[in-house]
Design an enzyme around this catalytic site. Structure first.
Site, PDB file in Angstrom:
ATOM      1  N   LYS A  36      49.311  10.227  16.406  1.00 16.97           N
ATOM      2  CA  LYS A  36      49.341  10.464  14.969  1.00 16.97           C
ATOM      3  C   LYS A  36      48.474   9.477  14.206  1.00 16.97           C
ATOM      4  O   LYS A  36      47.904   9.821  13.163  1.00 16.97           O
ATOM      5  CB  LYS A  36      50.785  10.447  14.468  1.00 16.97           C
ATOM      6  CG  LYS A  36      51.623  11.623  14.982  1.00 16.97           C
ATOM      7  CD  LYS A  36      51.008  12.982  14.617  1.00 16.97           C
ATOM      8  CE  LYS A  36      51.905  14.140  15.026  1.00 16.97           C
ATOM      9  NZ  LYS A  36      51.366  15.459  14.605  1.00 16.97           N
TER      10      LYS A  36
ATOM     11  N   TYR B 217      53.230   9.291  20.940  1.00 13.87           N
ATOM     12  CA  TYR B 217      53.277   9.994  19.657  1.00 13.87           C
ATOM     13  C   TYR B 217      52.659   9.140  18.556  1.00 13.87           C
ATOM     14  O   TYR B 217      51.880   9.625  17.735  1.00 13.87           O
ATOM     15  CB  TYR B 217      54.724  10.344  19.317  1.00 13.87           C
ATOM     16  CG  TYR B 217      54.884  11.264  18.129  1.00 13.87           C
ATOM     17  CD1 TYR B 217      54.756  12.642  18.273  1.00 13.87           C
ATOM     18  CD2 TYR B 217      55.166  10.766  16.857  1.00 13.87           C
ATOM     19  CE1 TYR B 217      54.907  13.493  17.188  1.00 13.87           C
ATOM     20  CE2 TYR B 217      55.314  11.599  15.772  1.00 13.87           C
ATOM     21  CZ  TYR B 217      55.191  12.967  15.942  1.00 13.87           C
ATOM     22  OH  TYR B 217      55.337  13.809  14.856  1.00 13.87           O
TER      23      TYR B 217
END
Length: 251
Positions: free
Chosen positions: A159, A155
């Protein structure tokens, strides 16, 4: 911001079936826009569209699949003839696994949805915005896009990638009337983390960092930031990476 700010504008929002995406769809519709509410769960997208009424179209799409994205853009153009604003909001969470522990398939899936999916939708929409000579893109990155310890390896990397993609698009098309910015939500009341279990080692290691942002925001607060970045009030804002975290990133 007046209620007619987005009159005659078409807003395509991914992940519009719940959470921040649903809040965005409702906010843009209230501001006068016509909304294409996209979600991988059609029932959820339809629920969002029903809440809005005639100014919304529900479309199912898997942003990780190029053909599905092409069909999404075709549906939006077929219904409204243009796309003025793109909100790349759809995304999935990882299990907070640390780099040595994350399964390769989880890494690939999270990167495919969060980063490649954001790229695929942007790539499909850009030619139409270039043809119009204007457009606004708002990406939903994350606090994890500027930190190393706010989520698991996949993640976090995805991002950070969204942040880089945002800046690249902003730089590439600034002279073409297209702006691209990103919001970085802090902890927000959504269902992104539901339905899965967390890696115990990663969760224990990340826990103290996550506790710093323990105050939960409402999805509507993220939607307000996206609305601003897409509006004429932000006409000279391009390539901005905007934390919407109650000051968490300032700690």
């Amino acid at each position: 911001m007046t209620s007619d700010t987005f009159d005659d504008r078409v807003i395509l929002i991914t992940g519009a079936g719940s959470g921040i995406g649903r809040a965005m769809a409702i906010a843009f519709a209230k501001a006068g826009g016509r909304v294409v509410a996209c979600d991988i769960d059609l029932a959820n997208a339809e629920q969002t569209a029903a809440e809005i009424g005639d100014a919304a179209l529900a479309v199912r799409a898997d942003i990780a699949d190029e053909a599905s994205v092409a069909a999404l853009v075709e549906a939006a153009l077929g219904a409204y003839g243009r796309i003025d604003v793109l909100c790349n909001n759809a995304g999935i969470m990882d299990t907070m696994a640390l780099p040595a522990d994350i399964p390769i398939e989880q890494w690939e899936r999270v990167l495919r949805v969060n980063l490649t999916g954001t790229f695929l939708v942007t790539h499909a929409v850009l030619p139409h915005m270039l043809g119009q000579g204007r457009g606004a893109i708002v990406n939903t990155a994350s606090e994890a896009g500027i930190r190393g310890g706010a989520a698991g390896a996949a993640y976090t990397a995805s991002k950070h990638g969204v942040v880089g993609l945002t800046k690249s698009v902003a730089w590439a098309y600034a002279k073409d009337g297209i702006r691209c910015n990103a919001i970085l939500p802090g902890p927000t009341m959504t269902n992104i983390a539901t339905g899965g279990s967390f890696d115990p080692t990663g969760a224990a290691r990340l826990g103290p960092v996550l506790a710093l942002g323990e105050s939960l925001a409402q999805p509507e607060q993220m939607a307000d930031a996206a609305l601003f970045l897409a509006s004429e009030a932000a006409s000279f804002v391009n390539g901005a990476i905007l934390p919407v975290d109650g000051g968490w990133s300032a700690a």
